[in-house]
Each structure stands twice: as structure tokens, then as C-alpha cells.
Design a protein around this motif. Sequence first.
Motif, short mmCIF file in Angstrom:
data_model
loop_
_atom_site.label_atom_id
_atom_site.label_comp_id
_atom_site.label_asym_id
_atom_site.label_seq_id
_atom_site.Cartn_x
_atom_site.Cartn_y
_atom_site.Cartn_z
N ASP A 211 0.74 -0.93 -0.15
CA ASP A 211 -0.01 -0.01 0.16
C ASP A 211 0.72 1.45 -0.03
O ASP A 211 0.59 2.33 -0.43
CB ASP A 211 -1.24 0.41 1.04
N ARG A 212 2.03 1.27 0.11
CA ARG A 212 3.24 1.94 0.51
C ARG A 212 3.83 3.22 -0.59
O ARG A 212 3.75 4.09 -1.38
CB ARG A 212 4.13 2.13 0.95
N PHE A 213 3.59 1.49 -1.91
CA PHE A 213 3.70 1.90 -3.30
C PHE A 213 2.44 2.86 -3.96
O PHE A 213 1.42 2.43 -3.69
CB PHE A 213 4.52 0.52 -4.01
N LEU A 214 3.51 3.30 -4.60
CA LEU A 214 2.27 4.34 -6.26
C LEU A 214 1.17 3.47 -6.49
O LEU A 214 2.13 2.09 -6.87
CB LEU A 214 3.08 5.21 -7.23
N PRO A 215 0.39 3.35 -7.20
CA PRO A 215 -0.81 2.75 -8.23
C PRO A 215 0.56 2.42 -9.12
O PRO A 215 0.66 2.86 -9.69
CB PRO A 215 -2.24 3.68 -8.30
N GLY A 216 0.10 1.02 -9.40
CA GLY A 216 1.01 0.61 -11.08
C GLY A 216 1.99 0.47 -10.90
O GLY A 216 2.98 -0.45 -11.59
N LEU B 37 4.26 -1.55 -8.55
CA LEU B 37 4.66 -2.90 -8.14
C LEU B 37 3.53 -4.16 -9.28
O LEU B 37 3.98 -5.14 -9.62
CB LEU B 37 3.22 -3.09 -7.37
N LYS B 38 2.80 -3.57 -10.87
CA LYS B 38 2.33 -4.16 -11.01
C LYS B 38 3.11 -5.51 -12.04
O LYS B 38 2.53 -6.55 -11.95
CB LYS B 38 1.55 -3.85 -12.12
N GLU B 39 3.95 -4.40 -12.58
CA GLU B 39 5.56 -5.34 -13.04
C GLU B 39 6.08 -6.43 -12.25
O GLU B 39 6.99 -7.25 -12.67
CB GLU B 39 5.64 -4.89 -13.96
N GLN B 40 5.67 -6.47 -11.32
CA GLN B 40 7.08 -7.91 -10.04
C GLN B 40 5.36 -8.41 -9.39
O GLN B 40 6.42 -9.33 -8.61
CB GLN B 40 7.01 -6.17 -9.27
N PHE B 41 4.84 -8.11 -9.67
CA PHE B 41 3.36 -9.02 -8.88
C PHE B 41 3.20 -10.22 -10.28
O PHE B 41 2.62 -10.36 -10.87
CB PHE B 41 2.92 -9.16 -9.06
N TYR B 42 3.94 -11.51 -9.78
CA TYR B 42 3.39 -12.99 -10.34
C TYR B 42 3.13 -13.85 -9.44
O TYR B 42 4.24 -14.32 -8.24
CB TYR B 42 4.55 -13.18 -10.88
N GLY C 51 0.67 -15.13 -6.90
CA GLY C 51 1.49 -14.12 -5.60
C GLY C 51 2.11 -13.65 -4.69
O GLY C 51 2.42 -13.94 -3.68
N HIS C 52 3.23 -13.89 -5.73
CA HIS C 52 4.70 -12.97 -4.66
C HIS C 52 5.59 -11.53 -6.00
O HIS C 52 4.97 -11.50 -7.19
CB HIS C 52 5.78 -14.08 -5.17
N TYR C 53 5.73 -10.89 -5.37
CA TYR C 53 6.81 -10.16 -5.62
C TYR C 53 8.15 -10.95 -5.75
O TYR C 53 8.78 -11.06 -4.69
CB TYR C 53 7.00 -8.57 -4.84
N ILE C 54 8.45 -10.16 -6.68
CA ILE C 54 9.38 -11.24 -7.98
C ILE C 54 10.86 -9.92 -7.15
O ILE C 54 11.72 -10.27 -6.87
CB ILE C 54 9.42 -10.41 -8.86
N GLY C 55 10.41 -8.72 -7.51
CA GLY C 55 10.92 -7.63 -6.86
C GLY C 55 10.79 -6.10 -6.52
O GLY C 55 9.82 -5.78 -6.78
N VAL C 56 11.49 -5.26 -6.20
CA VAL C 56 10.98 -4.17 -5.11
C VAL C 56 11.47 -3.23 -5.75
O VAL C 56 12.70 -2.72 -6.74
CB VAL C 56 11.62 -3.84 -3.94
N PRO C 57 10.82 -2.35 -6.55
CA PRO C 57 11.05 -1.15 -7.76
C PRO C 57 11.12 0.07 -7.25
O PRO C 57 10.86 0.44 -5.64
CB PRO C 57 9.63 -0.73 -8.43
N HIS C 58 12.36 0.32 -7.35
CA HIS C 58 13.17 1.02 -7.00
C HIS C 58 13.08 2.85 -7.39
O HIS C 58 12.98 3.66 -6.13
CB HIS C 58 15.10 1.14 -7.35
N TYR C 59 13.54 3.13 -8.76
CA TYR C 59 12.01 4.17 -9.10
C TYR C 59 12.03 3.53 -10.48
O TYR C 59 11.50 2.53 -10.84
CB TYR C 59 13.39 5.35 -9.32
N ALA C 60 10.73 4.72 -11.02
CA ALA C 60 10.23 4.24 -12.17
C ALA C 60 10.74 5.29 -13.23
O ALA C 60 10.94 7.10 -12.52
CB ALA C 60 8.89 4.09 -12.29
N HIS C 61 10.28 5.40 -14.69
CA HIS C 61 10.10 6.79 -15.51
C HIS C 61 9.56 6.00 -16.23
O HIS C 61 9.10 5.03 -17.04
CB HIS C 61 11.33 7.35 -15.37
N SER C 62 8.43 7.59 -17.34
CA SER C 62 8.18 6.94 -18.17
C SER C 62 8.49 7.74 -19.86
O SER C 62 9.27 8.31 -19.07
CB SER C 62 6.63 7.42 -17.99
#
Lengths: 434, 301
Positions: free
Chosen positions: A119-124, A126-131, A133-144
Motif C-alpha cells: 500500500d505504500r507504493f504508488l499504484p501501477g 508494483l504491477k510488473e513485480q507481481f507474479y 502471489g509473490h513479488y519478484i522485486g521491489v521497484p527502486h524508481y520509475a520513469h516514463s
Amino acid sequence: MKNKLIVFLMISCSLFSLFSSGANESEKPEKLTVWHGYSQTSRIDAMNAIGQKYTEKTGIPVEFEVVTWPNQAEKWRAAYAAGTMPDVMICLPDQATAMYFAGATVPADDAIKLIGGADRFLPGTLKEQFYDGHYIGVPHYAHSRLLIYRKDILEQHGLNPPKTWEEYLNVCKEINDPPHYAFQQLFNKSDYGSAFMLDVFMRNEGGKFFDENFNIVFDSPESIRAVQFLVDLYHIGSMPEAMNYIINDQFTLLNTGATYMTIDSAFTINSALENAPDIAAVMDVAEPPYDSYYLTTFPIVVGNTSNIDIANDFIAFMFEEENYVNFLHAILPGMNPVLKDIEDKTSSYWENPAFSNPLVGKCVDLQAKGLVDGWSIGFEYGVNPFASVCTAGYVEEMFQKIIIDNVPIEQAVAECAVKMQQAVDEQKEALGWE
Amino acid sequence: MKDRNILKQLDDHLAQLFIIPGLICLIVFVAYPAILTIYNSMTNLSMLTMRATKFVGLKNYVEIISGEEFWISLLNGIKYTFYSLIGQFFIGYVAALSLEKIIYCKSIFRVMLLTPWTFPSIALTFLFSWMLDPSFGIINFILEGLNIIDNPIPWFGAKNTALFSVIMMNIWFGFPFIMLTLLSGFQTIPNEYFEVAEIEGLNFIQKQKYVILPNLKKVFGVLLILRTIWIFNNYDFIFLTTGGGPGISSQTVPIYSYITAWKRMAMGRGSAITILLLIFVGLFIAIYFKVFGMSEKESNL
């Protein structure tokens, strides 16, 4: 008898304390090994500072190694084969999934919990980390990706920043003035510049690399239109025959005035602010001319080593406000926060003097828009182990064939799709997928 | 008596004893990886899972040999090796001859000419990439200034110039090694030969033909074998400048093997390519040895 009992108890206690202290010693790792792809001095310094603070706090030395993004694929595989995987690694999303499926990393669920939960993470983010039932990694930062352009050149021609791809093509046509080019296509096979650009255009046309079963559908009419568009763009506004530019060359090309526009992250603006302030003063950013944003998150993964708990603890330490904000400030604009409380306008993230330049804040705000709806290359249908096929050089080779060898677009796309499908099939077979 | 026997035994087998450390290294660092590569080449080993699920026999070899990419890569490798060797030997020979003639500041010239060989390949490729860059490279700037070209040329990026540019870079890098080895070779030619040549009134070309070249034949042979192996297997120069492109116009077999094994994750097929590379390099070397073996017999006669 009593004496013997006392002696026995004393010896037992001594042995117990000796072994228990030994056990504590052995639990503490000699060092924590961290690989990251941050090659800029400012980011290396920021990471080293975090490592130093962690050592002061825990007594565990942190050893960093820079493994650049394009080299990570072979480096982790070699390390995994040799049993020398790092405890923590910061990588690209396709490599994070590849590592996970190979068993080289373990779920990062505990790290997420220690940071404060999903819940502490911004929406969106974590979606590429979830597989599964588990989180593959923790996003360090993001950009578009944003539209980055020279406002002085556009003004000279009486043009506005393009809002559609047709307008983009027209602007390129108008401002192209060899040896100053509107835009530089990145066709080098050892990089993945073309694949990224094609993905952006395909989304706009409704094309995709994969279907929901992770079979290649790249030879669809939509994809062919996107390829045609990029080829047209090359002929209209890119340096002829220059086939070996890589993603990082864009910085130099823009900073030297060799090109006028690009679709890239705000790192480009940061590079201009740092290295070519005159050029940065005449640069501006806008929303990219397409509907679907192009998101890139940079996952931190936990190596399948004997230091999993310490690795999770270190990852959580990286996200403590002071550490995290200092890291994000190392390249500003460029790295957007992934935590809600840090992105909040009241956080210390916004206290950096760089924000006195309105362009910096504009970049951060525009990039933030892409975090919710965007996705990375090959992740149209969520996390999968095949995304790295998209960045394996097939697309770059296809463009080179079209442009250099005049192979018809339909034929080149079909050949490329066959090769990519073969690679996917081989990987499915290796994974035991049907 | 017994001690003497032991010493004699030791003496007889001393050579074999000295070979043992080398042999162990050879087994661990050459034979084992080679056998493993041969085995991998007959499996579907994927870099995604890091394991093979099937023994495929010669399937990988058949696929590679029946595709045009391997043959184009092989031809590019032969071109790259051949032209690099010609350039390096020509410039190296001329430079060695010049250094022999120079009287003043010999050491300074020697160090200056040796400089390219000391460059790490990563620094060298960056240097050439910058010099040959179409947007801000000095070479295009000079050529445009002299009105030799109208528009800048993307040397490493264009189909017609990519392989040529890497060859030029390789010649610049490799000629000092040839120069230095030949220079050492010159020292081994007895002065009397040159004195006789002077008395006989041989001109410059005749001196090369009858004095220098015959005496340096073996040096040339060793250089040719070493440089052929090094250049044919060279990977970093091409990968760091052209990436094997545009298309596959500058792709050699080592690059093809790397792309297949690491980028396309088909390690089984990539291994098969390296085994084919080994066979071809072995073939070249066998030809060289045969040529030099024949010359040795001739000289013995």
C-alpha cells in the motif's frame, strides 16, 4: 560428586556460550554484495553513501559492483552458473523475471513488508513485480517516456509540439536540416533502442509483441503499420545510414545540437542540464504523442544466496526517507519516486534546489502520469519470462534489413516474427511450459 | 646403489614430471571446458533456465550450417582476418625497417610506434567511435573541410564502411606487435649477410628478397599463426563498434556465437557455433603448419 556436577555445568555453560556466540558470528555475513546498473558518478556516490551508512549501522560491509544494463543478462547468468550471485541486484524488469524463473532470485515479499507493505507504493509501480502471489522485486524508481524537443527550433518554424504521430512526422519533416536532424533512430543490434521505439508505436496502432498465451503476434497488420511508420520517420528525419547509435548516444546527439527531438525519459533533460546548459535552456518537454505511456521500473531483486534476510533488510534501508530521497536527487529530473509518501508534495523530495527550474518539476509531473497506465516492453499481459526476447536484437536486425538491404517490410516482419517465436518456443520448452 | 637407481629413474622421467603442472592446467582450463562445450552443443541448453532438457545430437550443427547467417559470418571473419593481416604486416614491416635505419631518437620513435598496442580495447573502440562519429567526429570534419566528402559518413554505421572501418582500427592497433617482433628478428640476422649484400651491390628490394625475408621466414610463420588465431577469434572490437551490423554485414563467427548464446539465450546452438569456429581455426592453422613444415624439409635438404 557435587564438585563434579559443578565442573560439568561450568564446562557445559562455557561450551554453550562458545558455540552460541560462534553461531551468532556465522549468521552475520562477511559482506553484502550489491550489483546495480547505475554508471553515473552521482548515482554511484549515492549508492556508496547508503552502503556506508548501512555498514555503520550493522557492521556488515556492503560491496557494490556496477553492471551496466546491457551487460546484466550475461553477467548474472555467468554468476548463477558459478554460484556467485549477488545478494541484491538492481536490474531491468525483463531480467528480473528471467532471474526469477531461473531460480537465481527469491521472492521479495519480505522486503516489501519491511518497507511498509504494498500500500505504500504508488499504484501501477508494483504491477510488473507481481507474479503468482509473490513479488519478484521491489521497484527502486520509475520513469516514463516523454516528448523532448528544442522549443527554439519549433518556434523558428512556427510549430507546436506534436500531439499525434502524424503531427510528429510533419514536425520532423519541417525541422530536419542536415547535418542537424530532427530525430535519431537507434538501430544498433547490441542495444534495444529500436525495440523500445517500435513498442511505443505499436501500442498506438493497437499492435503487440505477444498474445495472452505468450505467442508472438508481431506480424499483425497493426505491427506492420508501426514498422512502416518508423521506417518513414527514419527517411524523413534521421541521419542516413547511421545504424550503430545506441540509447545513450541520444544524450550526446541532443546536447551537441545534432538532433532536435526525441522520445525518452527525463534523464535526457538532466544530461542537458548537467553537460549542455545552453541547450537545456531551449529544451522543453510535453506528453508523448500516444495514448499508452511507456513505463520503466527498475526492480531490486533478492539473490538466491545465504544472505536473504540481510538482503531484505538492506533493501528496506534503501527506502528510508533520507536514503531514498538522496538517491532520487542524484539525477533530477529522471528518477521518479515509487512511494506515495515520497511523491507527496510535502515530502523532502521536493525540497531540492533543482526544482527552482520549472522544467524539472514539469518533467517529474509528466513522468508520474505514465506510472499508472504504462507498462514495460513485453509485459502487455503481465509478468512473464519471455519479455527479453523483445530486446534480444531481432527487432534491430529487422530494421537494418529493411533499410540497408531493402527487404520488403512485410517479409522482414514475418521473418523476425518467426525467429522470435522460435526463441519463445525454445524457452517454453526449457521451462516445461505447454 | 638404490639411491643411484632412484636418481636415474628421476632423471629419466624428469621431463614428464615437469609436464604435469602444465597438463593439469590444460585439463582443467582447456580440456574440461572444451568437452563441456561439445556436450552442450548437442543439447537444447537454454540460458533462461540454465539447464538442458533434451539431447538433440547434431541438430544444432545442421541448423547452423543450413542457415546463411553462419556462412556470411564466416566470410566476414575471413575478410576481417585477411585484410587486417595484410595491413598489419605491411605497416609493421615498413615501421620495423624504418626503425632499423633511424639513428637519432630511436627509443622515442620505438615507444611512439608501440603506443597503439598498449591501448585497452574498450578505450580504443571509444576513441575510434568518437573520431569516426558522423555528427561530431574529427575525421568527417577534416574530410568535409578538404572537400573530399559532401556529407558526413557514418563509418561504423553504414553497410559499405562498417567492416572496413573496424579493419582499419585493427590494423592501427596490431601493427606494433608485428613491428616489434620483426625488429627482434632483424637482430638475429648476422651482419655478414648485409656486408656480402653490399659487396654484391644488391639494391633495397633485392636485400629484402635475398637477405631479410628468407631469414625471417620462421618469425613470419609464427606471427601469421598467432595473429590469425587472435584476429579470427577477436570479438570486442567488432562488438563495441558496429555490434556486427548493419544487418550482419560486419558480423563474424564469435559475434554470431555470442548473440545466439547470450542474447537469444540458445546456449546449445551458441556452443555448436564455437565448436565450428574451433574447427575452422584449426583448419587454417593446419594449413599454415603444413606450409611451414614443407619449407623446413626443403631447408633440411
